[in-house]
Motif scaffolding. Structure first.
Motif, PDB file in Angstrom:
ATOM      1  N   ILE A 121       0.755  -1.236  -0.025  1.00 61.86           N
ATOM      2  CA  ILE A 121      -0.016   0.173  -0.067  1.00 61.86           C
ATOM      3  C   ILE A 121       0.697   1.374   0.028  1.00 61.86           C
ATOM      4  CG2 ILE A 121      -1.575   1.251   1.458  1.00 61.86           C
ATOM      5  CD1 ILE A 121      -2.753  -1.375  -0.171  1.00 61.86           C
ATOM      6  N   VAL A 122       1.901   1.242   0.703  1.00 60.08           N
ATOM      7  CA  VAL A 122       2.746   2.341   0.792  1.00 60.08           C
ATOM      8  C   VAL A 122       3.623   2.550  -0.360  1.00 60.08           C
ATOM      9  CG1 VAL A 122       5.009   3.667   1.877  1.00 60.08           C
ATOM     10  CG2 VAL A 122       2.855   2.591   3.270  1.00 60.08           C
ATOM     11  N   ALA A 123       3.954   1.683  -1.038  1.00 61.39           N
ATOM     12  CA  ALA A 123       4.462   1.678  -2.185  1.00 61.39           C
ATOM     13  C   ALA A 123       3.784   2.310  -3.408  1.00 61.39           C
ATOM     14  CB  ALA A 123       5.149   0.159  -2.825  1.00 61.39           C
ATOM     15  N   MET A 124       2.336   1.655  -3.474  1.00 59.67           N
ATOM     16  CA  MET A 124       1.448   2.171  -4.358  1.00 59.67           C
ATOM     17  C   MET A 124       1.205   3.789  -4.034  1.00 59.67           C
ATOM     18  SD  MET A 124      -1.438  -0.679  -4.218  1.00 59.67           S
ATOM     19  CE  MET A 124      -2.745   0.488  -4.804  1.00 59.67           C
ATOM     20  N   GLN A 125       1.086   4.200  -3.007  1.00 64.96           N
ATOM     21  CA  GLN A 125       0.742   5.685  -2.374  1.00 64.96           C
ATOM     22  C   GLN A 125       2.258   6.419  -3.052  1.00 64.96           C
ATOM     23  OE1 GLN A 125       0.127   5.635   1.517  1.00 64.96           O
ATOM     24  NE2 GLN A 125      -2.088   5.020   1.313  1.00 64.96           N
ATOM     25  N   ASN A 126       3.432   5.889  -3.000  1.00 66.33           N
ATOM     26  CA  ASN A 126       4.451   6.691  -3.157  1.00 66.33           C
ATOM     27  C   ASN A 126       4.853   6.540  -4.748  1.00 66.33           C
ATOM     28  OD1 ASN A 126       7.068   7.708  -2.409  1.00 66.33           O
ATOM     29  ND2 ASN A 126       8.039   6.098  -3.567  1.00 66.33           N
ATOM     30  N   TYR A 127       4.603   5.486  -5.548  1.00 71.58           N
ATOM     31  CA  TYR A 127       4.989   5.338  -6.957  1.00 71.58           C
ATOM     32  C   TYR A 127       3.897   5.681  -7.716  1.00 71.58           C
ATOM     33  CZ  TYR A 127       9.155   3.559  -5.214  1.00 71.58           C
ATOM     34  OH  TYR A 127      10.553   3.094  -4.482  1.00 71.58           O
ATOM     35  N   LEU A 128       2.488   5.800  -7.433  1.00 72.02           N
ATOM     36  CA  LEU A 128       1.205   5.980  -8.056  1.00 72.02           C
ATOM     37  C   LEU A 128       0.884   7.454  -7.824  1.00 72.02           C
ATOM     38  CD1 LEU A 128      -0.673   2.560  -8.121  1.00 72.02           C
ATOM     39  CD2 LEU A 128       1.265   3.300  -9.673  1.00 72.02           C
ATOM     40  N   ALA A 129       1.545   8.038  -7.114  1.00 71.95           N
ATOM     41  CA  ALA A 129       1.124   9.470  -6.784  1.00 71.95           C
ATOM     42  C   ALA A 129       0.787  10.349  -7.967  1.00 71.95           C
ATOM     43  CB  ALA A 129       2.409  10.197  -5.796  1.00 71.95           C
ATOM     44  N   SER A 130       1.398  10.128  -8.911  1.00 73.55           N
ATOM     45  CA  SER A 130       1.180  10.983 -10.170  1.00 73.55           C
ATOM     46  C   SER A 130      -0.338  10.984 -10.846  1.00 73.55           C
ATOM     47  CB  SER A 130       2.136  10.683 -11.157  1.00 73.55           C
ATOM     48  OG  SER A 130       2.179   9.173 -11.655  1.00 73.55           O
TER      49      SER A 130
ATOM     50  N   VAL B 277      -5.412   6.993  -7.029  1.00 75.97           N
ATOM     51  CA  VAL B 277      -4.724   6.009  -6.179  1.00 75.97           C
ATOM     52  C   VAL B 277      -5.672   5.397  -5.259  1.00 75.97           C
ATOM     53  CG1 VAL B 277      -2.975   6.015  -4.700  1.00 75.97           C
ATOM     54  CG2 VAL B 277      -2.470   7.299  -6.431  1.00 75.97           C
ATOM     55  N   THR B 278      -6.516   6.204  -4.853  1.00 75.15           N
ATOM     56  CA  THR B 278      -7.738   5.904  -3.960  1.00 75.15           C
ATOM     57  C   THR B 278      -8.732   4.884  -4.701  1.00 75.15           C
ATOM     58  OG1 THR B 278      -7.642   8.008  -2.668  1.00 75.15           O
ATOM     59  CG2 THR B 278      -9.571   6.423  -2.445  1.00 75.15           C
ATOM     60  N   VAL B 279      -8.930   5.068  -5.858  1.00 74.65           N
ATOM     61  CA  VAL B 279      -9.683   4.055  -6.820  1.00 74.65           C
ATOM     62  C   VAL B 279      -9.160   2.995  -6.790  1.00 74.65           C
ATOM     63  CG1 VAL B 279     -10.903   3.903  -9.214  1.00 74.65           C
ATOM     64  CG2 VAL B 279     -10.812   6.236  -7.871  1.00 74.65           C
ATOM     65  N   ILE B 280      -7.454   2.962  -7.376  1.00 73.53           N
ATOM     66  CA  ILE B 280      -6.701   1.666  -7.492  1.00 73.53           C
ATOM     67  C   ILE B 280      -6.872   0.722  -6.264  1.00 73.53           C
ATOM     68  CG2 ILE B 280      -4.534   0.818  -8.002  1.00 73.53           C
ATOM     69  CD1 ILE B 280      -4.085   3.454  -9.797  1.00 73.53           C
ATOM     70  N   GLN B 281      -6.586   1.668  -4.916  1.00 67.45           N
ATOM     71  CA  GLN B 281      -6.573   0.792  -3.865  1.00 67.45           C
ATOM     72  C   GLN B 281      -7.784   0.089  -3.575  1.00 67.45           C
ATOM     73  OE1 GLN B 281      -5.728   3.728  -0.851  1.00 67.45           O
ATOM     74  NE2 GLN B 281      -3.419   3.519  -1.221  1.00 67.45           N
ATOM     75  N   GLY B 282      -9.009   0.577  -3.963  1.00 68.40           N
ATOM     76  CA  GLY B 282     -10.333   0.359  -3.979  1.00 68.40           C
ATOM     77  C   GLY B 282     -10.620  -1.015  -4.695  1.00 68.40           C
ATOM     78  N   VAL B 283      -9.935  -0.915  -6.074  1.00 71.70           N
ATOM     79  CA  VAL B 283     -10.181  -2.192  -6.952  1.00 71.70           C
ATOM     80  C   VAL B 283      -9.321  -3.249  -6.192  1.00 71.70           C
ATOM     81  CG1 VAL B 283      -9.409  -2.936  -8.917  1.00 71.70           C
ATOM     82  CG2 VAL B 283     -10.388  -0.638  -8.619  1.00 71.70           C
ATOM     83  N   ILE B 284      -8.209  -2.995  -5.785  1.00 76.09           N
ATOM     84  CA  ILE B 284      -7.132  -4.103  -5.305  1.00 76.09           C
ATOM     85  C   ILE B 284      -8.158  -4.681  -3.950  1.00 76.09           C
ATOM     86  CG2 ILE B 284      -5.161  -4.493  -3.932  1.00 76.09           C
ATOM     87  CD1 ILE B 284      -3.534  -2.667  -5.757  1.00 76.09           C
TER      88      ILE B 284
END
Length: 326
Positions: A281-290, A295-302
């Protein structure tokens, strides 16, 4: 029959020894990774992962082994962060004392909130924890002299460890954060595998039977709640020193949602799952910040995929494949 029982006992003992050996090797592997991590990755990123991994481990102790779903764990994480930041900046406390102070406040808050919440079960317990956490959030919002309001407490000094070792350098601070994380992980592992932990798992699996055996289940529930809140506070206090900031984000309900997500993605009720979940989760927030809000939507899908396809989480699937608990 007499010959069968010793054979069963021997097989069980061998399985326990194999599991203990596996866990010991995983611990050694984690320690080795921590030794090389600051030299191959950005230390601040690794420290963030470790802080949230400890937070997720604390939450997993409550839900995975205590069977208590809290929607308000951000209260202990965030309030400890505020106390640590405030005492370090305004009282000039050394970092270890500021972190300890934040942890103790989180423990006290967990004791007060837990004593109220454990009176109910299931969804009612979860809603009470959420309501209490929202009280902590609005307290933080309405007391700018203590929390800084919407601005938070900024420019928190990292100070000198034990009054001698400067923590201004990221790599120097990293060793403190790594030590705090490993201490927290080992403590949680010991709690899980202690008689206390076994009783908590029994209450989680069959509370009426635990009551019939004479256990005072509310005392055990409160104890594991306070332990979880304290460790969440330890994570929040450490994060405040790392980022030199305590803000409303730390105590917001969305932070409680994030730690639930980390735990479920890694593996609920596993020893090491929350660590991997926090990393993901932290890696997603860091590397998908652009991607911004996406990012929240992607987290929801996961999250939806995890719930629908592999409810055991990443580590849970690995444990099932090797047929040994992780």
């Amino acid at each position: 029959m007499a010959d069968v029982m010793p054979a069963v006992g021997t097989a069980s003992s061998q399985a326990e020894r194999d599991t203990a050996r596996l866990h010991r090797n995983v611990m050694i592997g984690i320690g080795a990774l921590l030794l090389v991590a600051p030299f191959v990755a950005y230390p601040v990123f690794v420290m963030k992962v470790l802080c949230f991994a400890l937070f997720a481990l604390a939450f997993n102790l409550l839900l995975g082994y205590g069977g208590l779903l809290s929607f308000g764990h951000a209260a202990y994480f965030g309030m400890a962060s505020y106390v640590c930041a405030y005492t370090a900046k305004n009282w000039g406390l050394t970092p270890e004392l500021a972190i300890l102070g934040g942890t103790l406040v989180a423990a006290g808050l967990g004791l007060a909130f837990g004593a109220l919440a454990i009176r109910r079960q299931g969804i009612y317990f979860a809603m009470i924890t959420l309501a209490l956490a929202q009280m902590a959030y609005f307290f933080s919002l309405q007391t700018p002299k203590f929390t800084g309001g919407e601005d938070g407490i900024q420019a928190v000094p990292r100070g000198y460890l034990l009054g001698t070792v400067s923590l201004a350098d990221d790599r120097t601070l990293y060793w403190l954060v790594a030590a705090v994380f490993m201490a927290g992980l080992l403590l949680i592992y010991r709690i899980i595998h202690s008689p206390f932990g076994q009783v908590c798992k029994a209450i989680r699996d069959n509370e009426p039977r635990a009551i019939s055996l004479g256990y005072r289940v509310n005392r055990y529930k409160l104890a594991v709640f306070v332990l979880s809140a304290s460790l969440a506070g330890l994570a929040g206090s450490t994060k405040a020193i790392v980022f030199q900031l305590a803000s409303l984000t730390d105590v917001h309900w969305s932070m409680s949602g994030e730690v639930v997500l980390m735990t479920l993605v890694g593996g609920l009720g596993t020893v090491f799952g929350p660590i991997l979940g926090a990393l993901v989760i932290v890696a997603m927030q860091n590397y998908l910040a652009s991607f911004g809000a996406w990012v929240t939507v992607i987290q929801g899908v996961i999250f939806v995929i995890c719930v629908l396809t592999f409810r055991e989480g990443i580590i849970g699937i690995i444990a099932k494949a090797i047929k040994k608990p992780l």
